[in-house]
Design a protein around this motif. Structure first.
Motif, PDB file in Angstrom:
ATOM      1  N   ASN A 202       0.836  -1.205   0.000  1.00 16.25           N
ATOM      2  CA  ASN A 202       0.000   0.000   0.000  1.00 16.25           C
ATOM      3  C   ASN A 202       0.871   1.256   0.000  1.00 16.25           C
ATOM      4  O   ASN A 202       0.868   2.038   0.950  1.00 16.25           O
ATOM      5  N   LEU A 203       1.603   1.439  -1.069  1.00 19.38           N
ATOM      6  CA  LEU A 203       2.499   2.582  -1.175  1.00 19.38           C
ATOM      7  C   LEU A 203       1.716   3.801  -1.650  1.00 19.38           C
ATOM      8  O   LEU A 203       1.042   3.751  -2.676  1.00 19.38           O
ATOM      9  N   LYS A 204       1.836   4.894  -0.902  1.00 19.95           N
ATOM     10  CA  LYS A 204       1.134   6.116  -1.244  1.00 19.95           C
ATOM     11  C   LYS A 204       2.018   7.015  -2.111  1.00 19.95           C
ATOM     12  O   LYS A 204       3.226   6.828  -2.225  1.00 19.95           O
ATOM     13  N   LEU A 205       1.348   8.020  -2.726  1.00 18.96           N
ATOM     14  CA  LEU A 205       2.060   8.906  -3.638  1.00 18.96           C
ATOM     15  C   LEU A 205       3.132   9.704  -2.910  1.00 18.96           C
ATOM     16  O   LEU A 205       4.268   9.819  -3.391  1.00 18.96           O
ATOM     17  N   ALA A 206       2.799  10.251  -1.739  1.00 21.63           N
ATOM     18  CA  ALA A 206       3.781  11.069  -1.020  1.00 21.63           C
ATOM     19  C   ALA A 206       5.004  10.245  -0.634  1.00 21.63           C
ATOM     20  O   ALA A 206       6.149  10.689  -0.797  1.00 21.63           O
ATOM     21  N   SER A 207       4.757   9.028  -0.144  1.00 20.21           N
ATOM     22  CA  SER A 207       5.883   8.161   0.229  1.00 20.21           C
ATOM     23  C   SER A 207       6.700   7.771  -0.996  1.00 20.21           C
ATOM     24  O   SER A 207       7.927   7.670  -0.937  1.00 20.21           O
ATOM     25  N   SER A 208       6.018   7.558  -2.127  1.00 21.10           N
ATOM     26  CA  SER A 208       6.732   7.198  -3.358  1.00 21.10           C
ATOM     27  C   SER A 208       7.660   8.312  -3.808  1.00 21.10           C
ATOM     28  O   SER A 208       8.829   8.080  -4.131  1.00 21.10           O
ATOM     29  N   ARG A 240       7.295  -1.976  -8.195  1.00 22.61           N
ATOM     30  CA  ARG A 240       5.832  -2.061  -8.121  1.00 22.61           C
ATOM     31  C   ARG A 240       5.306  -3.281  -8.881  1.00 22.61           C
ATOM     32  O   ARG A 240       4.315  -3.906  -8.479  1.00 22.61           O
ATOM     33  N   GLU A 291      -6.776  -2.497  -9.350  1.00 22.33           N
ATOM     34  CA  GLU A 291      -6.349  -1.640  -8.241  1.00 22.33           C
ATOM     35  C   GLU A 291      -4.866  -1.295  -8.339  1.00 22.33           C
ATOM     36  O   GLU A 291      -4.473  -0.121  -8.256  1.00 22.33           O
ATOM     37  N   HIS A 292      -4.041  -2.309  -8.548  1.00 24.34           N
ATOM     38  CA  HIS A 292      -2.594  -2.075  -8.549  1.00 24.34           C
ATOM     39  C   HIS A 292      -2.130  -1.376  -9.823  1.00 24.34           C
ATOM     40  O   HIS A 292      -1.243  -0.522  -9.760  1.00 24.34           O
ATOM     41  N   VAL A 295      -2.950   2.472  -9.666  1.00 25.39           N
ATOM     42  CA  VAL A 295      -2.053   3.170  -8.737  1.00 25.39           C
ATOM     43  C   VAL A 295      -0.626   3.177  -9.273  1.00 25.39           C
ATOM     44  O   VAL A 295       0.091   4.179  -9.194  1.00 25.39           O
ATOM     45  N   VAL A 299       1.067   6.753 -10.097  1.00 23.42           N
ATOM     46  CA  VAL A 299       2.211   7.157  -9.288  1.00 23.42           C
ATOM     47  C   VAL A 299       3.485   7.197 -10.140  1.00 23.42           C
ATOM     48  O   VAL A 299       4.333   8.073  -9.973  1.00 23.42           O
TER      49      VAL A 299
END
Length: 415
Positions: A202-208, A240, A291-292, A295, A299
């Protein structure tokens, strides 16, 4: 008379004592009776008066007198030894003076003397001892910052940049080279941790973007002659994609049931009406893929934009360099298409097929908003129900837009 008494008392030929002569002169002036009676008493009193101070002095100072006598007796031994040592000193001083002159001449005419250089080096080490200790502690501080918390990664990179500056300033220093090697090991460990972060489910945009930014600072330092604008987006996509494949591999139990169902379909001589396990597997596969993939591509576009070159750097190129993201959706679509080709023919129920195709339509629409619509591939594969399904959805979408437009017009008229 006086000389006769002197010779009688002292003996003939002896030197005359002045005190004795004075006393004899004194006696000759006295009467015989005085000499016989009074003089002995006076002599006794004088003797007693002289003896008492001598006894008192000997009682008080006998220890000092004995020590003084002992010290004086040692002079017989010490004085010859002193004379010998004095002679040796008189012989050695000229040689010492000669050696001092030789050392002075040697040091004075060679400023870069080895001895002086060693002493200067030792003095510099002593003066910079605390700085050297600080430099030697840099790898330990860097390791602590790397393993403690991802929040401290920025500080770790600043510290690593400081170590690299030291290495550029002192390229021939073994100490700085050793510190640089340990710092490189710590940063490689940090790079591994960052790549592992890119593989979290569950990697988010900000963390990426934050992780990619840290890698952007690390990779050029660890790998020479690398185009970071192309390599880091590719690393991100690989990470990813591995996460997507790992998630799809978790559906292996459903896949085995679908494979067994397909084998029974091939062996069955009667009309096949099953496909429930295959339907469950395909629906879950498409759900995870949708879903994947959405994202991942969205991202990736943001990450790719963060590494894009400025306009001035590509102004002289006729055609811009292609990015990894341009061809990556094709790989994703190929993964989905292979699965559909393998398992969709086993589903004979029309409602089930349309349900699955509707999922695929939504997935194609999601990727289509990112510029990766693959609907034409499905129609090219001969899935006729796909064309009819697309027509129906477009018709419904047109009606919905018409209803929304009429509603907005009526609201505008009423106001």
């Amino acid at each position: 008379m006086t000389e006769t008494l002197s010779e009688h008392l002292l003996g003939p030929g002896k030197a005359t004592d002045a005190t004795a002569l004075s006393y004899l002169t004194y006696l000759t002036g006295q009467s015989v009776e005085f000499i016989r009676t009074t003089e002995p008493e006076q002599l006794s009193q004088a003797s007693t008066s002289s003896l008492l101070p001598v006894q008192s002095l000997s009682k008080k100072s006998h220890r000092h007198v004995v020590e003084s006598a002992a010290n004086h007796s040692s002079l017989r031994r010490m004085l010859p030894l002193l004379a010998k040592r004095t002679g040796e000193l008189a012989y050695t001083v000229p040689k010492l003076d000669q050696e001092a002159e030789l050392f002075s001449a040697m040091v004075g005419k060679a400023s870069e003397s080895r001895i002086i250089a060693e002493r200067k080096k030792a003095l510099r080490l002593l003066q910079n001892g605390e700085r050297l200790v600080d430099v030697m502690e840099l790898p330990q501080i860097l390791n602590s910052a790397v393993v403690s918390n991802p929040v401290s990664y920025s500080s770790s990179l600043d510290l690593y940049a400081h170590v690299r500056r030291l290495a550029s300033l002192y390229p021939s220093s073994p100490l700085v080279a050793s510190v640089m090697d340990e710092a490189n090991s710590a940063i490689r460990r940090m790079a591994v941790d960052l790549i592992a972060t890119l593989q979290t489910p569950n990697l988010k945009l900000a963390s990426s973007l934050r992780t990619a930014g840290w890698l952007k600072r690390i990779v050029p330092e660890l790998v020479n002659n690398v185009q970071i604008e192309e390599s880091l987006p590719a690393i991100f996509l690989v990470c990813r994609l591995s996460t997507l494949i790992a998630t799809l591999d978790a559906l292996e139990p459903l896949k085995q049931l679908a494979d067994e169902e397909g084998i029974r379909n091939v062996k069955s001589s009667q009309a096949w009406s099953g496909g429930q396990h295959t339907e469950r597997y395909l629906k879950r596969f498409i759900e995870v893929f949708r879903e994947h993939s959405f994202v991942m591509v969205s991202v990736s576009k943001s990450v790719d934009a963060s590494f894009s070159q400025p306009a001035s750097s590509t102004a002289g190129l006729i055609h811009p360099l292609p990015t990894v993201l341009a061809s990556f959706p094709l790989h994703l679509v190929g993964l989905l298409m292979n699965t559909l080709q393998t398992y969709l023919p086993a589903i004979k129920d029309q409602a089930s097929r349309e349900s699955i195709m509707t999922q695929v339509l939504y997935c194609a629409g999601s990727l289509g908003r990112l510029g990766a619509d693959f609907g034409m591939f499905l129609s090219a594969l001969g899935m006729t129900e796909w064309i009819e399904l697309v027509k129906r959805h477009r018709l419904l979408a047109g009606r919905l837009e018409s209803v929304i437009g009429d509603h907005r017009t009526s609201q505008a008229t009423s106001t």
